[in-house]
Design a protein around this motif. Sequence first.
Motif, PDB file in Angstrom:
ATOM      1  N   PHE A  26      47.390 -41.869   3.381  1.00  0.00           N
ATOM      2  CA  PHE A  26      47.336 -41.253   4.714  1.00  0.00           C
ATOM      3  C   PHE A  26      47.564 -39.742   4.658  1.00  0.00           C
ATOM      4  O   PHE A  26      47.144 -39.018   5.555  1.00  0.00           O
ATOM      5  N   TRP A  30      44.868 -36.607   6.142  1.00  0.00           N
ATOM      6  CA  TRP A  30      45.781 -36.202   7.216  1.00  0.00           C
ATOM      7  C   TRP A  30      45.045 -35.780   8.483  1.00  0.00           C
ATOM      8  O   TRP A  30      45.549 -35.963   9.586  1.00  0.00           O
ATOM      9  N   THR A  33      44.651 -38.973  10.179  1.00  0.00           N
ATOM     10  CA  THR A  33      45.816 -39.824  10.392  1.00  0.00           C
ATOM     11  C   THR A  33      46.970 -39.130  11.088  1.00  0.00           C
ATOM     12  O   THR A  33      47.645 -39.729  11.908  1.00  0.00           O
ATOM     13  N   LEU A  34      47.211 -37.869  10.749  1.00  0.00           N
ATOM     14  CA  LEU A  34      48.400 -37.209  11.283  1.00  0.00           C
ATOM     15  C   LEU A  34      48.090 -36.288  12.463  1.00  0.00           C
ATOM     16  O   LEU A  34      48.877 -36.196  13.406  1.00  0.00           O
ATOM     17  N   ASN A  80      50.724 -45.826  15.122  1.00  0.00           N
ATOM     18  CA  ASN A  80      50.455 -45.363  13.760  1.00  0.00           C
ATOM     19  C   ASN A  80      50.932 -46.328  12.685  1.00  0.00           C
ATOM     20  O   ASN A  80      50.309 -46.434  11.628  1.00  0.00           O
ATOM     21  N   ASN A  84      48.017 -47.759  10.349  1.00  0.00           N
ATOM     22  CA  ASN A  84      48.039 -47.499   8.907  1.00  0.00           C
ATOM     23  C   ASN A  84      47.833 -48.783   8.118  1.00  0.00           C
ATOM     24  O   ASN A  84      47.015 -48.849   7.206  1.00  0.00           O
ATOM     25  N   ARG A 122      54.035 -43.769   7.813  1.00  0.00           N
ATOM     26  CA  ARG A 122      53.125 -43.022   8.688  1.00  0.00           C
ATOM     27  C   ARG A 122      53.623 -43.014  10.133  1.00  0.00           C
ATOM     28  O   ARG A 122      53.573 -41.993  10.805  1.00  0.00           O
TER      29      ARG A 122
END
Lengths: 262, 313
Positions: A26, A30, A33-34, A80, A84, A122
Amino acid sequence: MSKTAMFSNHKYIAFETIVIKEVRRFSRIWLQTLVPPVITIGLYFVIFGNLVGRRIGNMGGYDYMDFIVPGLIMMSVIQNSYSNVVSSFFSHKFQRSIEELLVSPVPNYIILLGFIVGGMARGLAVGGIVTAVAILFGGLTIESPLITLSVILLTSTVFSMAGFINAIFANSFDDISIIPTFVLTPLIYLGGVFYSIQLLPPFWQTVSGLNPIFYMVNTFRYGILGSSDVDVYWAFIILSVLIAVLFTACIWLLRNGRGLRS
Amino acid sequence: MTVAIAITELRKTYANGFEALKGISLEVEQGDFFALLGPNGAGKSTTIGVISTLVNKTGGSVEVFGRNVDTHIFETKLDFGVVPQEVNFSQFERVKDIVLTQAGYYGLPRALANKRCEKYLRKLGLWEKRNDQSRSLSGGMKRRLMIARALIHEPRLLILDEPTAGVDIELRRSMWEFLTEINESGTTIILTTHYLEEAEQLCRNIAIIDKGRIVENTSMKQLLSELDSQVYIIDTSNDLTGKFEQIAGTEYELTGVTYQPVDEHCIEVTITAGVQLNSVFKIMEALDVKVLAMRNKSNRLEQLFISKLSQNQ
Ligand SMILES: Nc1ncnc2c1ncn2[C@@H]1O[C@H](COP(=O)(O)OP(=O)(O)O)[C@@H](O)[C@H]1O
Ligand SMILES: [Mg+2]
């Protein structure tokens, strides 16, 4: 080095390997995902917290912005953690790299724990960034760090496992977005992220009581603000039962090889 | 002699009702280089799937170095490494990370994992590619990466499912050399293939599988000795038109030898086991045919293979 000495901490090394691999995954992507959850939640802060929130004024005895911050942090952790595990485990299935694990001597519970902790990593990473953004928007004091932290860890565990089960049953990329869209998101939105159930008629208050996310959000809010719509003991009982049931289900599915072994 | 793997009465019926293995039994001794040869769909990958636990068997048992894989999952899994037929690593991971992750699954401490990772990536010519994403590798490199990955815990038994399918000739040779080398250093090898040449070149013992049954289980030598005739292609400097068609019934005719013209300078001669090659040359001499070159027609094994399969109807 003898073979037994070499493999005495095999399980720990295997666990650590899975976690590192999950975090690496992840972090590598990023931007997918972030960043998106942080942007979304940041917009919620701006729109609901500041613009709309100023007109709403008070909710459950707090400033509206203060009221929704815990809910939004919880929402990002839930989404999240789930996302994930469901996308990572499904893509392992899809690329068949899950076979690396299935052929290796890693026990099922270590596989499961590795993915759970990956999902938690995550969930907590995004939750942490969102918290930092919230602090930028106006500060945050935590009434009970112990309750705040334990409810977030347990919730993250629950949704990591839920994502794991979704991935086991999924046969296509559609299958990994159906549950989040049609089940998870409505439950989160109706789980008291944006409003206090005191605003609802009695019937809908009772219905809200059937939504487990409602307890998690409110207990988390209790941890931060010091007051809540629910009894926090209930929340911990519900979380413990969910964890026990989901863990058993995951192990059973792994042992059976559902969707993994032919 | 230690038995590396013993398969007994293995059966597999897939969920759709298809019976892929109909009770196969095999034994491979430690140190052997063993081929499981069979046409597509024979049940080779299913057999390997059962050994590696990716396929749940319907019946029978598998023992690895004397231990049942059902009751000693942990120990038996440390004893073998598997190179699957299809690529099964993450396409987005770096080459090095794929091998190191595998090392972690087998509990190797970091320092040892790094050392072995370098050793096997170098041996398989992938060290330069260690930081590349695995999807950028060629087909042959992907295959070699899976071999490096399977060797990271240095198993006593290496199982390869069609390791050279779709790999070009040159690479196939170098892979054969590599496998021969690790076999000589003591690793038992089982490979599946549908290339006869591969089994012949590499393996000491062989089982032929077809439609979920073992139709032959013997040494390569024994199998080859079953060949009752050899076919040679002979190139000559003469114009052979009509020459060999006329010898039937004459003093030049030899029992157990037949001729099949290829073109005007070339002829195919089939010689039954027991007939001396000298006698064929004598005929050539007498017919005033100058032999320039002679080679073995390589499909003789194929014919045997096909005849084994046709017995399994
Ligand atoms: N998951 C599956 N479900 C149903 N049939 C299968 C499955 N996997 C393989 N088969 C069938 O089992 C037979 C043996 O397959 P396989 O072991 O892959 O053969 P080989 O590796 O020798 O080419 C084939 O007919 C194949 O179609
Ligand atoms: Mg196959």
